[in-house]
Design a protein around this motif. Sequence first.
Motif, PDB file in Angstrom:
ATOM      1  N   HIS A 135     -11.280   5.324  14.025  1.00 51.62           N
ATOM      2  CA  HIS A 135     -11.671   6.548  13.298  1.00 51.62           C
ATOM      3  C   HIS A 135     -10.785   6.821  12.088  1.00 51.62           C
ATOM      4  CE1 HIS A 135     -12.143   7.489  17.808  1.00 51.62           C
ATOM      5  NE2 HIS A 135     -13.328   7.117  17.396  1.00 51.62           N
ATOM      6  N   CYS A 179     -15.186  11.105  24.113  1.00 53.66           N
ATOM      7  CA  CYS A 179     -13.907  11.447  23.477  1.00 53.66           C
ATOM      8  C   CYS A 179     -13.914  12.732  22.641  1.00 53.66           C
ATOM      9  CB  CYS A 179     -13.378  10.282  22.649  1.00 53.66           C
ATOM     10  SG  CYS A 179     -14.385   9.878  21.212  1.00 53.66           S
ATOM     11  N   CYS A 184     -11.159   4.448  19.748  1.00 55.25           N
ATOM     12  CA  CYS A 184     -11.632   4.538  21.129  1.00 55.25           C
ATOM     13  C   CYS A 184     -12.431   3.293  21.494  1.00 55.25           C
ATOM     14  CB  CYS A 184     -12.440   5.809  21.364  1.00 55.25           C
ATOM     15  SG  CYS A 184     -14.028   5.852  20.528  1.00 55.25           S
ATOM     16  N   TYR A 199      -9.767  15.532  21.416  1.00 55.70           N
ATOM     17  CA  TYR A 199      -8.852  15.716  20.268  1.00 55.70           C
ATOM     18  C   TYR A 199      -8.260  17.120  20.159  1.00 55.70           C
ATOM     19  CZ  TYR A 199     -11.077  11.258  19.523  1.00 55.70           C
ATOM     20  OH  TYR A 199     -11.554   9.984  19.723  1.00 55.70           O
ATOM     21  N   GLU A 212     -14.115   5.770  28.552  1.00 52.27           N
ATOM     22  CA  GLU A 212     -13.456   5.446  27.280  1.00 52.27           C
ATOM     23  C   GLU A 212     -11.951   5.378  27.458  1.00 52.27           C
ATOM     24  OE1 GLU A 212     -14.140   7.275  23.496  1.00 52.27           O
ATOM     25  OE2 GLU A 212     -16.118   8.026  24.081  1.00 52.27           O
TER      26      GLU A 212
HETATM   27 ZN    ZN Z   1     -14.966   7.765  21.470  1.00 52.94          ZN
END
Ligand code: ZN
Length: 307
Positions: free
Chosen positions: A251, A125, A273, A129, A170
Amino acid sequence: MDAKTFDAKSLLDSLFENGILFESGIDGLYGRSGAFEEVIERFERLVTRLGAPDKATRIHFPPGMSRATLEKSGYMKSFPQLAGCVHSFMGGEREHAQLLGMMADGGDWTELQKATDVALTPAACYPLYPTVAARGPVPAQGLLFELSSYCFRHEPSKDPARMQLFRMREFVKIGTAEQVRSFRESWLKRGKAMIESLELRCEVDLANDPFFGRGGKMMANNQRDQGLKFELLIPVTSIEKPTACLSFNYHQDHFGRTWGLKFADGELCHSACVGFGLERVALALFRHHGPDAAAWPAAVRDVLWGV
Ligand code: ZN
Ligand code: ATP
Ligand code: MG
């Protein structure tokens, strides 16, 4: 894959003997057999099928990512011991002659290499972002992605479940705190049911990441206290210390803040995630159901090969 031998080294040896993994001379770097890859393919299909109603956007990133992105993510602060950066030779003729000379003398020629802009991806991941942030505000219903990537972590080991290069699939939800928490909840349930349908015994437990150094202990405690990470554990090389095969991470607004992920009204996004360790799941299946996938229990074969 004798039921009585339950330690890492003997499992690795039996995987080599059965032609499921192939040695490369480096711990944690293995060739995979066609049968092993087919199990991974089938498991990925199962994951995708389970997630299909949520209509995630699929992105397949390469195993290398922008080094600047990794730096800005804070990875070097938390996990410097795991990171890998790609280096290349960038000199001219003179340096090349020097390099060949150093190699011939058995010296450390790698000092003539310089860091490139590419780092090895440590988790599927991380590249996502900034990619999402560059596309503008996040819609009110949030965004959902399905990712897959080879990942690198510098953790050489004789434990076949601890590789240096492995694949992660993911699902990543970016949205409000409530949206991402309910996403994580739904996968905690779906993930457990999916692993149980493969006749693997498992448990879900609170977990923490291996944060580096003295400050790391505090970060790990904090992560536990706030219930930010859960793992689905399956006994692969030990009954007492089962292996994390799926992980469920919240997160908070860490990536939202880092990358400026916002809704149209300017509110920061949260993210979560769910990671599937593909080699670990395949190893668990071979470990529990035997080296010949054709001889696995019919119910397990049905789930994987049924569609
Ligand atoms: Zn992740
Ligand atoms: P562990 O505690 O065993 O080191 P982790 O906390 O580092 O696992 P995550 O960072 O959550 O794991 O990574 C997501 C998933 O990737 C894990 O659930 C696992 O299935 C897989 N994974 C992590 N590290 C490795 C590795 N070295 N080899 C193979 N798979 C791995
Ligand atoms: Mg780890």
